[in-house]
Write an enzyme that holds these catalytic residues in place. Sequence first.
Site, PDB file in Angstrom:
ATOM      1  N   VAL A   1       8.400  -3.243  -8.880  1.00 18.33           N
ATOM      2  CA  VAL A   1       8.755  -2.817 -10.239  1.00 18.33           C
ATOM      3  C   VAL A   1      10.093  -2.085 -10.233  1.00 18.33           C
ATOM      4  CG1 VAL A   1       8.062  -1.473 -12.248  1.00 18.33           C
ATOM      5  CG2 VAL A   1       6.317  -2.603 -10.869  1.00 18.33           C
TER       6      VAL A   1
ATOM      7  N   GLY B   1      11.177   4.960  -5.834  1.00 17.54           N
ATOM      8  CA  GLY B   1      10.496   3.747  -5.364  1.00 17.54           C
ATOM      9  C   GLY B   1      11.178   2.510  -5.920  1.00 17.54           C
ATOM     10  N   VAL B   2      11.810   1.744  -5.011  1.00 13.23           N
ATOM     11  CA  VAL B   2      12.487   0.518  -5.471  1.00 13.23           C
ATOM     12  C   VAL B   2      11.783  -0.701  -4.877  1.00 13.23           C
ATOM     13  CG1 VAL B   2      14.737   1.445  -6.112  1.00 13.23           C
ATOM     14  CG2 VAL B   2      14.273   0.955  -3.698  1.00 13.23           C
ATOM     15  N   GLY B   3      10.468  -0.768  -5.125  1.00 12.12           N
ATOM     16  CA  GLY B   3       9.673  -1.922  -4.711  1.00 12.12           C
ATOM     17  C   GLY B   3       9.708  -2.982  -5.799  1.00 12.12           C
TER      18      GLY B   3
ATOM     19  N   LYS C   1     -10.919  -1.453 -11.273  1.00 13.71           N
ATOM     20  CA  LYS C   1      -9.899  -1.410 -10.224  1.00 13.71           C
ATOM     21  C   LYS C   1     -10.615  -1.604  -8.893  1.00 13.71           C
ATOM     22  CE  LYS C   1      -5.424  -0.484  -9.565  1.00 13.71           C
ATOM     23  NZ  LYS C   1      -4.285  -0.860 -10.403  1.00 13.71           N
TER      24      LYS C   1
END
Length: 356
Positions: A185, A181-183, A80
């Site tokens: 994904v 979280g509605v980014g 990462k």
Amino acid sequence: MAVFDHPEFDQHESLHFVHEPDSGLKAIIAIHSTALGPAAGGCRRWQYANDAAALTDSLRLSRGMTYKNAIAGLKFGGGKSVILADDAAPKSPELFRAFGRAVEGLGGRYVTAEDVGCSVDDMRYVKEETRHVSGLPQSGQSAGGDPSPMTALGVFHGIQAAAKARLGAESLKGLTVAVQGVGHVGLNLCRLLHEAGAKLIIADVNREHLQQARDELPVTEVAPTELLYSAVDVLAPCALGNIFTSVTIPKLRAKVIAGAANNQLATPEDGARLVEHGILYAPDYVINAGGIINVAHEYYGNSSKEQVRADVMRIPDRLDAIFAKAEATGQPTNVVADEWARRIVASGSSESAVAI
Ligand code: NAD
């Protein structure tokens, strides 16, 4: 800043600290394991409180990628990278080219892609400097591009598996799912959940993302803290990690936790705490592997989108196996998954050859 004594240091193969003054790039590339193939995992750009927080994130996330790639049956080890966001060094083509040169310098031991704070467009600049990058737009039916729709697809089917295991639900119709979280994904996931007849509760700290979800779907919007403690069938964390702790878990009222965010448990012991509270937890790196499956097909080439979908559809079977073993042994699901992943890595073979 201790490294070898760091609580999250887990026999990582190498850590690379990158500083490129012209572009302002400051990054850490963590290679946890190359036992199963090149260490693969996305690049996160984030405003960390300090360098130590960035190091901790890179150590934890790279180990998680080793486990994720092993259970997803990929010829990838775990790595990462984190770029330390800095107002003095805003996103720029040169920043990502400099990052690409750092990746290239590792000679293929690390393969990158977009993660939180980075986009497909950013990866185009990385690609100018190295071929060890995925998540780039592809032509026609070839596999690749933005991994988040495939992540959402895997999470959606994982939620179905978890709802069946914990609630006996044959479908998601009428169930309430809270999506944090509605980014990239989260919004894709909301679309799939809505199509399946689930009721949606959402929260986000980004007004534009909330507006987009509201414009498109029938959603109930609540404040982020309220969402976490809502009495829902499923809580789907799709923002950031470290949300389930000894402080938050006693206040949770969801029956199932199944979402895309990496490192949802603050510590491994929080898995047992969730069991004590009667909550079934779908291990994050198992349920959210759709994106890296997409990345792997793109990197190794010659795959179609259909092949990626077929591979993503194996995620619920792996979750079923984890849930069944957890039920049979009384172990928390995160412990079952970690042990399975470690045995796969130690064997050097595919997940299908290593019994859970
Ligand atoms: P994103 O940045 O597009 O979306 C994250 C959303 O969460 C944003 O809208 C952000 O405003 C929101 N958010 C941040 N803090 C919040 C809070 N406290 N409460 C509510 N909302 C908050 O990122 P993404 O690509 O959608 O990824 C979401 C999560 O899934 C991340 O943890 C990521 O590591 C993980 N993940 C993503 C992929 C992928 O394919 N993109 C794959 C595997 C795992």
